[in-house]
Design a protein around this motif. Structure first.
Motif, PDB file in Angstrom:
ATOM      1  N   SER A  67      10.122   5.112  50.034  1.00  0.00           N
ATOM      2  CA  SER A  67      10.732   4.087  50.888  1.00  0.00           C
ATOM      3  C   SER A  67      12.244   4.272  50.907  1.00  0.00           C
ATOM      4  O   SER A  67      12.791   5.094  50.160  1.00  0.00           O
ATOM      5  N   ALA A  68      12.910   3.483  51.745  1.00  0.00           N
ATOM      6  CA  ALA A  68      14.369   3.581  51.856  1.00  0.00           C
ATOM      7  C   ALA A  68      15.018   3.370  50.488  1.00  0.00           C
ATOM      8  O   ALA A  68      14.698   2.425  49.770  1.00  0.00           O
ATOM      9  N   GLY A  69      15.912   4.289  50.128  1.00  0.00           N
ATOM     10  CA  GLY A  69      16.671   4.163  48.892  1.00  0.00           C
ATOM     11  C   GLY A  69      15.887   4.371  47.615  1.00  0.00           C
ATOM     12  O   GLY A  69      16.393   4.100  46.535  1.00  0.00           O
ATOM     13  N   THR A  70      14.656   4.870  47.689  1.00  0.00           N
ATOM     14  CA  THR A  70      13.835   5.091  46.496  1.00  0.00           C
ATOM     15  C   THR A  70      13.435   6.561  46.435  1.00  0.00           C
ATOM     16  O   THR A  70      12.921   7.110  47.404  1.00  0.00           O
ATOM     17  N   TYR A  71      13.685   7.186  45.276  1.00  0.00           N
ATOM     18  CA  TYR A  71      13.425   8.611  45.077  1.00  0.00           C
ATOM     19  C   TYR A  71      12.650   8.796  43.779  1.00  0.00           C
ATOM     20  O   TYR A  71      13.049   8.274  42.738  1.00  0.00           O
ATOM     21  N   CYS A  72      11.552   9.543  43.826  1.00  0.00           N
ATOM     22  CA  CYS A  72      10.730   9.833  42.652  1.00  0.00           C
ATOM     23  C   CYS A  72      11.031  11.263  42.202  1.00  0.00           C
ATOM     24  O   CYS A  72      10.742  12.220  42.922  1.00  0.00           O
ATOM     25  N   ILE A  73      11.614  11.391  41.014  1.00  0.00           N
ATOM     26  CA  ILE A  73      12.068  12.678  40.487  1.00  0.00           C
ATOM     27  C   ILE A  73      11.120  13.140  39.382  1.00  0.00           C
ATOM     28  O   ILE A  73      10.931  12.445  38.392  1.00  0.00           O
ATOM     29  N   LYS A  74      10.539  14.332  39.567  1.00  0.00           N
ATOM     30  CA  LYS A  74       9.702  14.950  38.527  1.00  0.00           C
ATOM     31  C   LYS A  74      10.375  16.252  38.109  1.00  0.00           C
ATOM     32  O   LYS A  74      11.083  16.879  38.892  1.00  0.00           O
ATOM     33  N   PHE A  75      10.108  16.654  36.886  1.00  0.00           N
ATOM     34  CA  PHE A  75      10.700  17.867  36.343  1.00  0.00           C
ATOM     35  C   PHE A  75       9.679  18.996  36.328  1.00  0.00           C
ATOM     36  O   PHE A  75       8.484  18.767  36.163  1.00  0.00           O
ATOM     37  N   THR A  76      10.152  20.221  36.474  1.00  0.00           N
ATOM     38  CA  THR A  76       9.247  21.378  36.421  1.00  0.00           C
ATOM     39  C   THR A  76       8.841  21.712  34.986  1.00  0.00           C
ATOM     40  O   THR A  76       7.840  22.367  34.770  1.00  0.00           O
ATOM     41  N   ASP A  77       9.616  21.253  34.013  1.00  0.00           N
ATOM     42  CA  ASP A  77       9.324  21.475  32.596  1.00  0.00           C
ATOM     43  C   ASP A  77       8.576  20.246  32.067  1.00  0.00           C
ATOM     44  O   ASP A  77       9.155  19.169  31.923  1.00  0.00           O
ATOM     45  N   ALA A  78       7.287  20.404  31.781  1.00  0.00           N
ATOM     46  CA  ALA A  78       6.457  19.287  31.324  1.00  0.00           C
ATOM     47  C   ALA A  78       6.919  18.716  29.987  1.00  0.00           C
ATOM     48  O   ALA A  78       6.545  17.601  29.623  1.00  0.00           O
ATOM     49  N   ARG A  79       7.742  19.460  29.249  1.00  0.00           N
ATOM     50  CA  ARG A  79       8.243  18.962  27.962  1.00  0.00           C
ATOM     51  C   ARG A  79       9.298  17.880  28.125  1.00  0.00           C
ATOM     52  O   ARG A  79       9.620  17.180  27.176  1.00  0.00           O
TER      53      ARG A  79
END
Length: 140
Positions: A67-79
């Motif tokens: 949604s507007a102004g919302t960002y879901c950040i995931k990392f490539t390193d599972a650790r």
């Protein structure tokens, strides 16, 4: 000139050179270019554009933007466990970023990102409400 004052002069010159080098390096680090980020001391980091696109990144998976102004950040390193990290996020100066803009980061699961335990949620906006804005995020 005594040995002590010569040593102090050399130390002062080295400090000035280090400060100039650091400021030049900082200016280069914030230049927006597509591709991988050069961040040797960060575990992960990115320049996230207002629409969620990654301009520069290291260790960041493609960003979800529910949604507007919302960002879901995931990392490539599972650790990298978001609940054990201390992320740093700052707004980018895009030329249209309002002066009253703000950024907030959640490291615990949040509904907007599906309550995922492997996700950092970033919120951007102004006093009027959520707004899509570019930002930098770093995990050291």
């Amino acid at each position: 000139m005594t040995l002590l004052s010569t040593t102090r002069s050399k130390i002062a010159a080295a400090a000035v050179l280090a400060a100039v080098t650091a400021s030049v390096g900082t200016a280069v680090a914030f230049a927006s270019q597509a591709g991988p980020a050069r961040a040797p001391y960060a575990q992960a980091g990115a320049l996230v554009e207002y629409n969620g696109a990654l301009s520069q990144s290291k260790g960041i998976a493609p960003v979800q933007k529910p949604s507007a102004g919302t960002y879901c950040i995931k990392f490539t390193d599972a650790r990298l466990d978001p609940q054990k990290l201390i992320p740093t996020a700052v707004l980018g100066a895009s030329g249209t970023t309002p002066w009253d803009a703000t950024i907030m980061v959640r490291t615990d699961p949040w509904a907007a990102c599906g309550n995922a335990t492997d996700t950092v949620t970033v919120f951007t906006g102004t006093s009027a409400g959520a707004q899509d804005l570019p930002f930098y995020i770093a995990i050291h």
